[in-house]
Scaffold this motif. Sequence first.
Motif, PDB file in Angstrom:
ATOM      1  N   ALA A  27       1.351 -40.916 -42.710  1.00  0.00           N
ATOM      2  CA  ALA A  27       2.489 -40.329 -42.384  1.00  0.00           C
ATOM      3  C   ALA A  27       2.538 -40.639 -40.816  1.00  0.00           C
ATOM      4  CB  ALA A  27       2.369 -38.839 -42.508  1.00  0.00           C
ATOM      5  N   ARG A  28       1.588 -40.736 -40.068  1.00  0.00           N
ATOM      6  CA  ARG A  28       1.760 -40.980 -38.542  1.00  0.00           C
ATOM      7  C   ARG A  28       2.027 -42.382 -38.501  1.00  0.00           C
ATOM      8  NH1 ARG A  28      -2.214 -39.290 -33.958  1.00  0.00           N
ATOM      9  NH2 ARG A  28      -1.918 -37.157 -34.801  1.00  0.00           N
ATOM     10  N   LYS A  29       1.675 -43.324 -39.217  1.00  0.00           N
ATOM     11  CA  LYS A  29       1.633 -44.716 -39.133  1.00  0.00           C
ATOM     12  C   LYS A  29       3.321 -44.881 -39.600  1.00  0.00           C
ATOM     13  CE  LYS A  29      -2.729 -46.669 -39.500  1.00  0.00           C
ATOM     14  NZ  LYS A  29      -3.797 -47.637 -40.141  1.00  0.00           N
ATOM     15  N   LEU A  30       3.825 -44.317 -40.448  1.00  0.00           N
ATOM     16  CA  LEU A  30       5.192 -44.192 -41.056  1.00  0.00           C
ATOM     17  C   LEU A  30       6.068 -43.840 -39.918  1.00  0.00           C
ATOM     18  CD1 LEU A  30       6.733 -44.951 -43.956  1.00  0.00           C
ATOM     19  CD2 LEU A  30       6.681 -42.728 -44.543  1.00  0.00           C
ATOM     20  N   MET A  31       5.644 -42.740 -39.311  1.00  0.00           N
ATOM     21  CA  MET A  31       6.564 -42.375 -38.238  1.00  0.00           C
ATOM     22  C   MET A  31       6.639 -43.432 -37.010  1.00  0.00           C
ATOM     23  SD  MET A  31       8.408 -39.731 -37.007  1.00  0.00           S
ATOM     24  CE  MET A  31       7.919 -38.639 -38.399  1.00  0.00           C
ATOM     25  N   ARG A  32       5.538 -44.006 -36.870  1.00  0.00           N
ATOM     26  CA  ARG A  32       5.630 -45.085 -35.750  1.00  0.00           C
ATOM     27  C   ARG A  32       6.526 -46.165 -36.054  1.00  0.00           C
ATOM     28  NH1 ARG A  32      -1.007 -44.981 -34.298  1.00  0.00           N
ATOM     29  NH2 ARG A  32      -0.863 -43.131 -32.828  1.00  0.00           N
ATOM     30  N   LEU A  33       6.464 -46.493 -37.196  1.00  0.00           N
ATOM     31  CA  LEU A  33       7.199 -47.861 -37.537  1.00  0.00           C
ATOM     32  C   LEU A  33       8.415 -47.545 -37.862  1.00  0.00           C
ATOM     33  CD1 LEU A  33       5.093 -49.138 -40.976  1.00  0.00           C
ATOM     34  CD2 LEU A  33       6.064 -50.491 -38.756  1.00  0.00           C
ATOM     35  N   THR A  34       8.948 -46.447 -38.269  1.00  0.00           N
ATOM     36  CA  THR A  34      10.395 -46.076 -38.603  1.00  0.00           C
ATOM     37  C   THR A  34      11.242 -45.903 -37.230  1.00  0.00           C
ATOM     38  OG1 THR A  34       9.869 -43.669 -38.851  1.00  0.00           O
ATOM     39  CG2 THR A  34      10.104 -45.093 -40.883  1.00  0.00           C
TER      40      THR A  34
ATOM     41  N   LEU B   4      -6.051 -26.604 -36.861  1.00  0.00           N
ATOM     42  CA  LEU B   4      -4.931 -27.325 -37.478  1.00  0.00           C
ATOM     43  C   LEU B   4      -5.326 -28.226 -38.835  1.00  0.00           C
ATOM     44  CD1 LEU B   4      -1.967 -27.310 -35.103  1.00  0.00           C
ATOM     45  CD2 LEU B   4      -2.900 -25.357 -36.782  1.00  0.00           C
ATOM     46  N   PRO B   5      -4.710 -28.297 -39.638  1.00  0.00           N
ATOM     47  CA  PRO B   5      -4.999 -29.454 -40.833  1.00  0.00           C
ATOM     48  C   PRO B   5      -4.577 -30.744 -40.062  1.00  0.00           C
ATOM     49  CG  PRO B   5      -3.102 -27.963 -41.544  1.00  0.00           C
ATOM     50  CD  PRO B   5      -3.772 -27.389 -40.315  1.00  0.00           C
ATOM     51  N   PRO B   6      -5.256 -31.724 -40.314  1.00  0.00           N
ATOM     52  CA  PRO B   6      -5.057 -33.000 -39.780  1.00  0.00           C
ATOM     53  C   PRO B   6      -3.622 -33.616 -40.194  1.00  0.00           C
ATOM     54  CG  PRO B   6      -6.709 -33.536 -41.255  1.00  0.00           C
ATOM     55  CD  PRO B   6      -6.546 -32.008 -41.030  1.00  0.00           C
ATOM     56  N   TYR B   7      -2.753 -34.290 -39.408  1.00  0.00           N
ATOM     57  CA  TYR B   7      -1.771 -35.153 -40.066  1.00  0.00           C
ATOM     58  C   TYR B   7      -2.302 -36.185 -40.478  1.00  0.00           C
ATOM     59  CZ  TYR B   7       3.135 -36.492 -39.750  1.00  0.00           C
ATOM     60  OH  TYR B   7       4.429 -36.778 -39.982  1.00  0.00           O
ATOM     61  N   ARG B   8      -1.867 -36.473 -41.600  1.00  0.00           N
ATOM     62  CA  ARG B   8      -2.156 -37.662 -42.719  1.00  0.00           C
ATOM     63  C   ARG B   8      -1.827 -39.075 -41.771  1.00  0.00           C
ATOM     64  NH1 ARG B   8      -1.980 -35.744 -48.205  1.00  0.00           N
ATOM     65  NH2 ARG B   8      -2.273 -37.703 -48.978  1.00  0.00           N
ATOM     66  N   PRO B   9      -2.944 -39.821 -41.973  1.00  0.00           N
ATOM     67  CA  PRO B   9      -2.669 -41.049 -41.043  1.00  0.00           C
ATOM     68  C   PRO B   9      -1.672 -41.847 -41.580  1.00  0.00           C
ATOM     69  CG  PRO B   9      -4.883 -40.606 -41.498  1.00  0.00           C
ATOM     70  CD  PRO B   9      -4.246 -39.394 -42.305  1.00  0.00           C
TER      71      PRO B   9
ATOM     72  N   LEU C 154       4.081 -31.645 -32.119  1.00  0.00           N
ATOM     73  CA  LEU C 154       4.794 -32.935 -32.712  1.00  0.00           C
ATOM     74  C   LEU C 154       4.318 -33.951 -31.602  1.00  0.00           C
ATOM     75  CD1 LEU C 154       8.318 -31.452 -33.663  1.00  0.00           C
ATOM     76  CD2 LEU C 154       6.298 -32.024 -35.095  1.00  0.00           C
ATOM     77  N   GLU C 155       4.028 -33.804 -30.272  1.00  0.00           N
ATOM     78  CA  GLU C 155       3.667 -34.775 -29.582  1.00  0.00           C
ATOM     79  C   GLU C 155       2.376 -35.328 -29.739  1.00  0.00           C
ATOM     80  OE1 GLU C 155       5.898 -33.359 -25.124  1.00  0.00           O
ATOM     81  OE2 GLU C 155       3.786 -32.543 -25.800  1.00  0.00           O
ATOM     82  N   GLN C 156       1.606 -34.621 -30.320  1.00  0.00           N
ATOM     83  CA  GLN C 156       0.124 -35.038 -30.679  1.00  0.00           C
ATOM     84  C   GLN C 156       0.327 -35.823 -31.852  1.00  0.00           C
ATOM     85  OE1 GLN C 156      -2.228 -34.327 -28.465  1.00  0.00           O
ATOM     86  NE2 GLN C 156      -0.417 -33.232 -27.428  1.00  0.00           N
ATOM     87  N   TRP C 157       1.341 -35.546 -32.614  1.00  0.00           N
ATOM     88  CA  TRP C 157       1.501 -36.432 -34.172  1.00  0.00           C
ATOM     89  C   TRP C 157       2.446 -37.707 -33.803  1.00  0.00           C
ATOM     90  CZ3 TRP C 157       2.583 -31.995 -37.891  1.00  0.00           C
ATOM     91  CH2 TRP C 157       1.581 -31.203 -38.155  1.00  0.00           C
ATOM     92  N   ASP C 158       2.836 -37.799 -32.479  1.00  0.00           N
ATOM     93  CA  ASP C 158       3.652 -38.846 -32.105  1.00  0.00           C
ATOM     94  C   ASP C 158       4.980 -39.052 -32.540  1.00  0.00           C
ATOM     95  OD1 ASP C 158       1.606 -40.113 -30.709  1.00  0.00           O
ATOM     96  OD2 ASP C 158       0.841 -41.064 -32.471  1.00  0.00           O
TER      97      ASP C 158
ATOM     98  N   ALA D 119       7.963 -37.963 -46.453  1.00  0.00           N
ATOM     99  CA  ALA D 119       6.510 -38.014 -46.056  1.00  0.00           C
ATOM    100  C   ALA D 119       6.240 -36.786 -44.984  1.00  0.00           C
ATOM    101  CB  ALA D 119       6.362 -39.215 -45.271  1.00  0.00           C
ATOM    102  N   THR D 120       7.262 -36.278 -44.334  1.00  0.00           N
ATOM    103  CA  THR D 120       6.948 -35.261 -43.276  1.00  0.00           C
ATOM    104  C   THR D 120       6.776 -33.880 -44.155  1.00  0.00           C
ATOM    105  OG1 THR D 120       7.983 -36.339 -41.758  1.00  0.00           O
ATOM    106  CG2 THR D 120       7.877 -33.899 -41.380  1.00  0.00           C
ATOM    107  N   THR D 121       7.822 -33.667 -45.332  1.00  0.00           N
ATOM    108  CA  THR D 121       7.746 -32.564 -46.169  1.00  0.00           C
ATOM    109  C   THR D 121       6.241 -32.345 -46.725  1.00  0.00           C
ATOM    110  OG1 THR D 121       9.947 -33.010 -46.763  1.00  0.00           O
ATOM    111  CG2 THR D 121       8.666 -31.533 -48.248  1.00  0.00           C
TER     112      THR D 121
END
Length: 288
Positions: A29-36, A22-27, A196-200, A94-96
């Motif tokens: 976007a992942r940091k943004l998800m963790r922050l929010t 799979l294409p990697p999840y943008r770093p 989604l679990e892998q993407w936090d 960001a998810t879009t």
Amino acid sequence: MGLTTYSPGIAAVEAPWALKDLPPYRPVARKLMRLTVRQDVQLDQIQQVLRMDAAFTADVLRLANSPLIGMRGEIKSVMQAVMMLGLERIKGLATTLSLRAFLTTSVPTSALLASWRHNLATAILCERLARILVIDSDSCYTAGLVHDVGRLALLCSFPDKYEQILTVQPTDDFDLLQREKSIFDIDHCRAGKWILEQWDFPKDLCEVAFLHHEKPGSDASILLRLVYVGWHIADLLGFSVLSQPLPGQIDEVTSVLPPKAQQQVLAQFDRLAEDVAFKINAIDCSLV
């Protein structure tokens, strides 16, 4: 190989074989998800994260200024976008962009494009339904957007094999998830939960991906009910990935909503298709 269980806080385990490329999840976007998901996050922290990836930030601003959002004035900076749109909406944008990587890193087959548009349609409908239910519309947009990420992944990796499923004419005894499992050893609901679990992603969004095909019971969360209605309406409006939508009637589908909300959805149903198509085109045009 079957699905390997993943628990937050534990090192990532080997992916199911169908999800290995799979294409990697943008770093960013992942940091943004963790922050929010934090209660004490500061706006300048969001700005610092977005500035890590200039191209990604430019795309966020393009979407922020598109008809999808419908702002009257132009949003010219990251800080202005965060202040005017809020953290949940920025997370949705960001998810879009991150999910769109499934299109840009593989051959954009008609089925893959249909799956992408189905996800967008569901997101837009969930946002609309949230306003009827008077709950946070931005988080509901994100839930609708990621509900079918597992199917996007399978289509991205195995377009020809998934085509075998899409060419089948659905009948009353057609079991989409079982058909997927017979080919990939995993269905798109379990695949979506694993991704989604892998993407936090938060637990409630992982649950949406996992359970969106099950009719919600009386104890189901309002988010699960809303996404269940949203993806069915997307199918009924013509944004289905299958050649024919799975059987379902709008009265039956919306019965999982509170009675007053159900009445409002039924009253607005005929106007929804045009609105959804307009917003999907706005997203596509903004990211060309």
